[in-house]
Structures are given as structure tokens and as C-alpha cells.
Design an enzyme around this catalytic site. Structure first.
Site, short mmCIF file in Angstrom:
data_model
loop_
_atom_site.label_atom_id
_atom_site.label_comp_id
_atom_site.label_asym_id
_atom_site.label_seq_id
_atom_site.Cartn_x
_atom_site.Cartn_y
_atom_site.Cartn_z
N TYR A 103 5.12 8.03 10.35
CA TYR A 103 4.02 8.75 9.35
C TYR A 103 4.52 9.96 8.70
O TYR A 103 5.65 10.22 8.58
CB TYR A 103 2.85 9.28 10.72
CG TYR A 103 1.99 8.28 10.85
CD1 TYR A 103 1.95 6.90 10.53
CD2 TYR A 103 0.70 8.37 11.44
CE1 TYR A 103 1.24 5.78 10.84
CE2 TYR A 103 -0.37 7.33 11.55
CZ TYR A 103 -0.10 6.21 11.37
OH TYR A 103 -0.97 5.09 11.63
N LEU B 257 0.91 -1.06 0.19
CA LEU B 257 0.07 -0.04 -0.08
C LEU B 257 0.83 1.29 0.06
O LEU B 257 1.86 1.32 0.74
CB LEU B 257 -0.89 0.05 1.42
CG LEU B 257 -1.72 1.31 1.46
CD1 LEU B 257 -3.14 0.96 2.04
CD2 LEU B 257 -0.98 2.14 2.66
N LEU B 258 0.35 2.34 -0.85
CA LEU B 258 0.99 3.53 -1.07
C LEU B 258 0.08 4.56 -0.49
O LEU B 258 -1.11 4.24 -0.81
CB LEU B 258 1.59 3.84 -2.33
CG LEU B 258 1.88 5.41 -2.74
CD1 LEU B 258 3.00 5.18 -3.68
CD2 LEU B 258 0.63 6.10 -3.19
N ASP C 132 0.25 8.68 1.53
CA ASP C 132 0.74 10.28 1.36
C ASP C 132 2.09 10.36 0.63
O ASP C 132 3.03 9.61 0.94
CB ASP C 132 0.85 10.78 2.61
CG ASP C 132 -0.15 10.66 3.47
OD1 ASP C 132 -1.26 10.06 3.13
OD2 ASP C 132 -0.14 10.95 4.86
C1 FRU Z 1 -2.94 10.84 5.71
C2 FRU Z 1 -2.38 10.25 7.07
C3 FRU Z 1 -1.51 11.13 7.67
C4 FRU Z 1 -0.57 10.20 8.36
C5 FRU Z 1 -0.38 9.21 7.17
C6 FRU Z 1 -0.23 7.87 7.83
O1 FRU Z 1 -3.46 10.12 4.77
O2 FRU Z 1 -3.55 9.70 7.82
O3 FRU Z 1 -2.17 11.95 8.65
O4 FRU Z 1 0.68 10.71 8.91
O5 FRU Z 1 -1.56 9.14 6.50
O6 FRU Z 1 0.09 7.02 6.97
#
Ligand code: FRU
Length: 469
Positions: free
Chosen positions: A100, A38-39, A41
């Protein structure tokens, strides 16, 4: 490293998964997508020492939102990309539930990452640390540890640092949720990237005349465009309207003035950034020539994402194309970067009544379109775009119930510029005044057919595939 390493499992997942994903007929020809897993952000988008670097939230071990690492690609020209060493893995106590989202900066010639260390507890609560990592001689990253603990007055949902330099200081915006469950954006300042002072909330739900605007704001990005300060944000929990803010979570922007001394941001209304079915968590950077470039995630968390058919092939989601931002009459406009023209094959021109035109192969297509009246574009009977005087209506069936779902762009549409890449479409309206980005999954290689009696003028190119090396 204080928690067991995921590296052997990641390596195995990539060896097993890559041929399956790349062999999938939905796998993009030239958009960036995960080689397996999964990709989500885009992270750390930066032009650094002659190359663009784009990091991404990546779970190599499956299609669920778990085990978030930072994958890393680089490119000199935004079309030819190469894989770089995996940048971050959740292997410390302070990032054990995921590395994250965050950003990258050039700290005196050192490529430095600012990211959120997410820590979940058994009782369902969580905390977050804003952390640093710096590039080493091998192209990987050495973690420097947390530099910002959870600020008082907020739940554990504080994340996604976007850092930039202004004058003598570093600044950071963070997405946050306060104890009243209101989404906010915090501004912090530092002299050295290590010691940060929280200057307070600069935007969010119930602030700046917005009223209730959601329970959590994710992925803020603040930058100057012309003489305006633009804040991109992803407010979760915004009320759905009849024709706007229809996605589970929207991506939006504010336009205004930022007073650094007072840490005050005066801005206008919250505007949706992309009106399609899939667009979230965009991030921008400055190109060497001063252009402000954006890449977004062509996905939305929760909702129907896990029903996408690519999950059966072990991969899910892709990025948008890189886009150039501009301001026109106070509106944030997006257009595909000019570098993408390098992918074009031979140019074609066609003129005629919509229903008489031959369908076009839409597997990897760039199309510019003008119309004298109402027309419908039918992409493989999977996606339909109705273009009328009121604007655009994009229709797609729910992957869950099969019912038709709609997205809208309201206003006079003078021309469209579309990019199709196997299972994605990006529709740029009136030179970027609006955009609709969406995934779709045609049963066989997509053809694009035209319906209606309007006169159409088309210019189109098939686009060359572009491997990540
Ligand atoms: C947005 C988010 C961010 C978080 C990341 C985790 O899509 O929920 O807030 O840092 O994805 O993958």
C-alpha cells in the site's frame, strides 16, 4: 519471497493490455496513466539525484482494487517520463494483501521506500506493517521488512507513511483509525529509519477543534510552506455539505504550526483541496529549486469509479498534472508547474461574445480565460461549467443513473486556467485559489463551446502528446 510471485501474470497482462489501453480514445495524451489495469495513489514522489521519481499504486491484473504493486516512473523535467522496473509486489507475508501507499526518502544517497504492508485475514479484519525497501543496482528495490508494527489503540487501518527529515531525526505521519472508529494522524520519530517512537496523534476527528471529521484518515502528508505547517489528508466519512465535501471521500488540508518537541499541531479548519469530481490521495515533494510540488490521483475510491468506460479497455484512472503549491492569505493555492509550457504548440488569442466564438478542439488543450459576465462552457455536451457571479458550477451526468450531478466553487472568479486531456479536465481558478479536477468521457473527440452573451478573452494552446518511454 514467501508467497507466489505475480510477475508472470503481470508481464502477460502488460503485453496483452498495453496496446488496448494506449489505443483507447480516452487514454490521456500527456497525463500519467496505467499501461493496463488500475492506477490509484501517487507514491514515493521525490526529486533524487537529478531526476523526479513517481511511484504509483498499481494493479496490473485488472481494474479492481487488488494486488497492489508499486509501479515506477522517472523524469528529468516532469513532462518526459520513462518506465522504471516494477518497484514492489506483494510477495511477503507482511505485505501479502498489497504493498500500500507510502513515500520515498534519500537516505544518505540510497533511494529508500517506506510503504504499508497490508495483511487481510479471512474473518474480514486486517493488520498493517510499515515497511522499508531500498533501491538496488538494477533500479529495482530490495525489501528490508517491517519497521513499525500496528500500534496499540488502533484498528488494522494504519497506513500510508509519509517520511521526511527534520534536524537530526526522521519523522513519519501515518493515517489511522482508533478503536472508537475515529480517523487520526499519528506522528512518529526515528534516528535511523529502523526504530520508530510513536509521538502520538497530531490531528484527526474530534481533535484540534474539528469535531466529528470521519472514521479514517488516509494518505497524510506534512510539510512546511513559507512558515506554515500544512497537513494534507483524506478524511473518510466527513459530512457532505450542500456545496462542499460532495465526493465519496474528499481530499483536504489543514494549515497551522507544528511543535516538534511537544508533538503538537495547532491548526485551523479543514479545507477541501480540490472541488472537482475526481481528486484524491495527493502527495508532495520538494523540487531542487525549493518549489513544493504536488501530484494527485484523478480518481476517488468507491462511488462510480467502476462504471467508467475505460474499464472495458482494461485500464482505469490517471494522475493529475504536476502542480506547484503556494500560500496566499493562508490559502493553499495550486498551479500547473511551469515545465508543462514545454508541451505548448502555437499560441492563439481570441476576443469576443461567448456565443459567437468558434468551439475549440479540446482533446489536448490549455486555455486561459477572462469573462465580463455569466458564461457557460460546454465540453462535448458531457461536462458543463457555469460561471456566474456566485462562482462555478460544474455539471456531469451520473454514470449510474444518468442524472446531472454538480460540484461547486464559491467566490468571485476572475479568471480560469484549464487543462483538457481527452477524458480529463483541470480547472484552476484565480491563479490557483481553487481547483476542480474531473474525468469525463465524451462520445467523440471533445469540442469546447461557449454559451452566453458575456465578452470573453481567451488565450489557448494545443498541447503536444507525450509518451512515457
Ligand atoms: C487511498 C488508499 C490508501 C491505501 C491505498 C491502497 O486511495 O486507500 O489508504 O494505502 O489506497 O491502494
Amino acid at each position: 519471497m514467501t508467497t507466489p510471485t505475480l510477475l508472470p501474470a503481470i508481464l502477460q497482462a502488460v503485453m496483452k493490455g498495453q496496446p488496448v489501453a494506449l489505443g483507447d480514445r480516452h487514454y490521456p495524451h500527456w497525463h500519467l496513466a496505467p499501461v493496463t489495469g488500475l492506477l490509484n495513489d501517487p507514491n514515493g514522489f521525490i526529486h533524487f539525484q537529478g531526476r523526479y521519481h513517481l511511484f504509483y499504486q498499481w494493479n496490473a491484473l485488472g481494474c479492481q482494487h487488488q494486488h497492489k504493486c508499486w509501479g515506477h516512473w522517472s523524469s528529468a523535467d516532469l513532462t518526459h517520463w520513462q518506465h522504471e522496473p516494477l518497484a514492489l509486489m506483494p510477495d511477503e507475508e507482511y505485505d501479502r494483501s498489497g504493498c500500500y501507499s507510502g513515500s520515498a526518502v534519500d537516505d544518505n544517497g540510497r533511494l529508500t521506500l517506506c510503504y504499508t504492508g497490508n495483511v487481510k485475514f479471512d474473518d474480514g479484519t486486517r493488520t498493517a506493517w510499515q515497511c522499508l525497501a531500498v533501491q538496488n543496482a538494477e533500479g529495482g528495490f530490495d525489501k528490508l521488512g517491517p519497521v513499525v508494527p500496528l500500534p496499540g489503540g488502533y484498528t488494522g487501518h494504519v497506513r500510508d507513511p509519509k517520511v521526511w527529515r527534520y534536524g537530526e531525526h526522521w519523522y513519519m505521519v501515518l493515517g489511522a483509525q482508533d478503536l472508537e472508529r475515529q480517523g487520526k494522524v499519528l506522528l512518529l520519530r526515528s534516528e535511523n529509519l529502523w526504530n520508530w517512537e510513536n509521538l502520538g496523534e497530531i490531528a484527526g476527528s474530534t481533535l484540534g477543534g474539528l469535531g466529528d471529521a470521519g472514521y479514517m484518515w488516509e494518505c497524510p502528508d506534512l510539510f512546511m510552506l513559507d512558515d506554515k505547517a500544512i497537513l494534507l489528508c483524506c478524511p473518510q466519512g466527513v459530512t457532505r455539505e450542500e456545496k462542499r465535501f460532495l465526493n465519496t471521500y474528499p481530499s483536504a488540508y489543514l494549515c497551522g504550526e507544528l511543535d516538534y518537541d511537544q508533538a503538537a499541531y495547532h491548526h485551523g479548519p479543514l479545507v477541501e483541496l480540490d472541488a472537482g469530481f475526481e481528486f484524491y490521495a495527493p502527495q508532495t515533494t520538494l523540487a531542487e529549486d525549493g518549489r513544493r510540488l504536488l501530484i494527485g490521483w484523478m480518481g476517488v475510491p468507491d462511488g462510480e469509479e467502476m462504471l467508467q468506460p475505460t474499464v472495458a479497455q482494461g485500464w482505469i484512472h490517471q494522475m493529475t498534472c504536476p502542480r506547484e503549491l503556494s500560500l496566499r492569505d493562508g490559502k493553499l493555492c495550486q498551479q500547473p508547474v511551469r515545465e508543462l509550457a514545454a508541451l505548448r504548440g502555437e499560441a492563439h488569442h481570441v476576443d469576443g461574445t461567448a456565443s459567437v466564438l468558434s468551439p475549440l478542439a479540446a482533446e489536448s488543450l490549455e486555455l486561459m480565460l477572462e469573462s465580463s459576465g455569466d458564461v457557460t462552457l460546454n465540453v462535448a455536451d458531457t461536462l458543463r461549467l457555469d460561471w456566474t457571479r456566485d462562482g462555478l458550477r460544474l455539471a456531469r451526468r451520473s454514470l449510474d443513473t444518468g442524472e446531472w450531478l454538480y460540484r461547486y466553487w464559491q467566490g468571485e472568479v476572475k479568471r480560469l486556467h484549464m487543462l483538457c486531456d481527452r477524458s480529463s479536465i483541470e480547472i484552476f481558478i484565480n491563479d490557483g485559489e481553487g481547483v476542480m479536477s474531473s474525468r469525463y468521457f465524451p462520445p467523440s473527440p471533445a469540442m469546447l463551446a461557449f454559451e452566453g452573451q458575456a465578452h470573453l478573452r481567451l488565450r489557448y494552446w494545443s498541447l503536444r502528446p507525450c509518451m512515457v518511454e
